[in-house]
Design an enzyme around this catalytic site. Structure first.
Site, short mmCIF file in Angstrom:
data_model
loop_
_atom_site.label_atom_id
_atom_site.label_comp_id
_atom_site.label_asym_id
_atom_site.label_seq_id
_atom_site.Cartn_x
_atom_site.Cartn_y
_atom_site.Cartn_z
N GLY A 144 0.60 -5.29 1.07
CA GLY A 144 -0.49 -5.13 0.18
C GLY A 144 0.01 -5.83 -1.14
O GLY A 144 -0.89 -6.42 -1.96
N ALA B 255 0.88 -1.31 0.01
CA ALA B 255 -0.12 0.18 0.03
C ALA B 255 0.84 1.10 0.08
O ALA B 255 2.10 1.19 0.29
CB ALA B 255 -0.93 0.01 1.41
N GLU C 14 -0.29 -9.39 -0.86
CA GLU C 14 -1.64 -9.81 -0.39
C GLU C 14 -2.37 -9.76 -1.89
O GLU C 14 -3.32 -10.63 -2.01
CB GLU C 14 -2.32 -8.84 0.53
N GLU D 188 4.68 -5.07 7.11
CA GLU D 188 3.52 -4.21 7.85
C GLU D 188 4.12 -4.01 9.37
O GLU D 188 3.91 -2.77 9.96
CB GLU D 188 2.15 -4.50 7.91
N1 CO8 Z 1 4.41 3.21 -0.67
C1 CO8 Z 1 5.09 4.43 -1.03
N2 CO8 Z 1 6.20 4.52 -1.62
C2 CO8 Z 1 6.92 3.45 -1.91
C3 CO8 Z 1 6.53 2.14 -1.29
C4 CO8 Z 1 5.30 2.26 -0.42
N3 CO8 Z 1 4.86 0.95 -0.08
N4 CO8 Z 1 7.41 1.56 -1.42
C5 CO8 Z 1 8.69 1.86 -1.98
N5 CO8 Z 1 8.32 3.27 -2.37
C6 CO8 Z 1 8.77 4.44 -3.14
C7 CO8 Z 1 10.24 5.01 -2.07
O1 CO8 Z 1 9.58 5.74 -1.13
C8 CO8 Z 1 11.11 5.45 -3.16
O2 CO8 Z 1 10.25 6.63 -3.65
P1 CO8 Z 1 11.40 7.86 -3.81
O3 CO8 Z 1 12.56 7.55 -4.80
O4 CO8 Z 1 10.42 8.97 -4.14
O5 CO8 Z 1 12.19 8.14 -2.57
C9 CO8 Z 1 10.80 4.37 -4.45
O6 CO8 Z 1 9.50 3.82 -4.10
C10 CO8 Z 1 11.84 3.42 -4.62
O7 CO8 Z 1 11.99 2.88 -3.54
P2 CO8 Z 1 13.28 2.75 -2.55
O8 CO8 Z 1 14.16 3.67 -3.00
O9 CO8 Z 1 12.99 2.37 -1.11
O10 CO8 Z 1 14.01 1.34 -3.31
P3 CO8 Z 1 14.84 0.41 -2.70
O11 CO8 Z 1 15.32 -0.70 -3.97
O12 CO8 Z 1 16.06 1.00 -1.75
O13 CO8 Z 1 14.00 -0.45 -1.81
C11 CO8 Z 1 11.95 -1.65 -0.83
C12 CO8 Z 1 12.91 -1.38 -2.34
C13 CO8 Z 1 12.88 -2.77 -0.06
C14 CO8 Z 1 10.88 -2.40 -1.48
C15 CO8 Z 1 11.66 -0.64 -0.12
O14 CO8 Z 1 11.05 0.52 -1.10
C16 CO8 Z 1 10.65 -0.71 0.84
O15 CO8 Z 1 10.84 -1.39 1.89
N6 CO8 Z 1 9.32 -0.41 0.61
C17 CO8 Z 1 8.10 -0.31 1.68
C18 CO8 Z 1 7.93 -1.93 1.53
C19 CO8 Z 1 6.54 -1.86 2.64
O16 CO8 Z 1 6.80 -1.77 3.94
N7 CO8 Z 1 5.35 -2.45 2.24
C20 CO8 Z 1 4.25 -2.64 3.22
C21 CO8 Z 1 3.35 -1.29 3.13
S1 CO8 Z 1 2.26 -1.62 4.36
C22 CO8 Z 1 0.92 -2.18 3.58
O17 CO8 Z 1 1.00 -2.92 2.33
C23 CO8 Z 1 -0.12 -2.49 4.33
C24 CO8 Z 1 -1.45 -3.03 3.42
C25 CO8 Z 1 -2.64 -2.97 4.19
C26 CO8 Z 1 -3.84 -3.41 3.48
C27 CO8 Z 1 -4.21 -2.69 2.32
C28 CO8 Z 1 -4.13 -3.14 1.02
C29 CO8 Z 1 -3.32 -2.36 0.10
#
Ligand code: CO8
Length: 259
Positions: free
Chosen positions: A110, A66, A113, A133
């Site tokens: 998400g 998400a 999921e 999460e």
């Molecule tokens: N939301 C918003 N932006 C994101 C997300 C995200 N989940 N993941 C990555 N991005 C963005 C980053 O902020 C970054 O943006 P910017 O260049 O503007 O800074 C860009 O994508 C590239 O990401 P990274 O620089 O972090 O790339 P890396 O290769 O260094 O890392 C990762 C990749 C490991 C995937 C890292 O991006 C990461 O940890 N992302 C978040 C993962 C996460 O925690 N996901 C869970 C989110 S919570 C959730 O899904 C709850 C679901 C609840 C139910 C609802 C259903 C949808």
């Protein structure tokens, strides 16, 4: 579909290949992307010439979850009142036509999921799955504690949900989360080929088979077996049954009418 900014939709014969396209955020599932996906899936359900779908992302990410930027300012009343985010999300799980997730790179939160809402997952050898999460102060909210547990069992699900660690494609296959692992450059072809195979079978039989397997997750065994038997008997009322068996006996290819 042509009006979508974050979703691509491309015909491959009887299959629709649906692609999450928000590369700047690793396909994070923002509101707009979710709305667009719903629109595209509705269109697939309505189009008789489409027999199955494939849902994929980019090489780097199926979807990184998400959208954390959109979620950060929300409070309880916000998410509760809008039923965040399940109402629109469950569209994928409600598909009647088969939908295969083709996962390369990150499928997190998400994103994992969403992949689990599909009928099965074909993963590239670069895929990484996780429910991170817990690392951002929340918990899975769209099936990550439920569909994952049914797929991989309690111990592995607890491990993933409580530690937030990622697993690679090999561990995901070993755990029963994914159906097959293929080389990254073969992922789309393999998934589209599987979907094409499915789309070539008798449509009612395919939908009944999908619905019956789905029942295994919703009912006790005796109810599930009864449901399966009703569907099995009903299949004998379809043109597909007459054609499929006649073709087998005549040693020719079956040509299904879709009825
Ligand atoms: N939301 C918003 N932006 C994101 C997300 C995200 N989940 N993941 C990555 N991005 C963005 C980053 O902020 C970054 O943006 P910017 O260049 O503007 O800074 C860009 O994508 C590239 O990401 P990274 O620089 O972090 O790339 P890396 O290769 O260094 O890392 C990762 C990749 C490991 C995937 C890292 O991006 C990461 O940890 N992302 C978040 C993962 C996460 O925690 N996901 C869970 C989110 S919570 C959730 O899904 C709850 C679901 C609840 C139910 C609802 C259903 C949808």
């Amino acid at each position: 579909a042509e009006l979508c900014e974050f979703i691509g939709a491309e015909r491959r014969g009887p299959v629709m290949l649906v692609t999450l396209e928000r590369p700047k955020a690793l396909n994070a599932l923002c509101d707009q992307l979710t709305r667009e996906l719903t629109t595209v899936l509705d269109a697939i359900e309505d189009d008789d010439s489409i027999g199955a779908a494939v849902l994929t992302g980019s090489t780097k990410a199926f979807a990184a979850g998400a959208d954390i930027k959109e979620m950060q300012p929300k409070g309880f009343a916000d998410v509760y009142l809008e039923d965040f985010i399940t109402s629109s999300w469950e569209r994928t799980a409600r598909m009647r036509k088969p939908i295969i997730a083709a996962v390369s790179g990150y499928a997190l939160g998400g994103g994992a999921e969403l992949a689990m809402m599909c009928d099965f997952i074909i993963a590239s050898d670069t895929a990484k799955f996780g429910q991170p999460e817990i690392t951002i102060g929340i918990l899975p909210g769209a099936g990550g504690t439920q569909r994952l547990t049914r797929a991989v069992g309690k111990s592995k699900a607890m491990d993933l949900v409580l530690t937030g660690r990622m697993i690679d494609a090999e561990e995901a296959e070993r755990s029963g989360l994914v159906a097959r692992v293929v080389p990254a450059d073969a992922l789309i072809d393999e998934a589209v080929a599987a979907a094409t195979t499915i789309a070539g079978f008798s449509r009612p039989a395919v939908l009944m088979a999908k619905e019956s397997v789905g029942r295994a997750f919703e009912t006790p065994l005796a109810e599930g077996l009864r449901f399966e038997r009703r569907m099995f008997h009903a299949a004998f009322a379809t043109e597909g049954q007459a054609e499929g068996m006649d073709a087998f006996l005549a040693k020719r290819d079956a040509h299904y009418s879709g009825r």
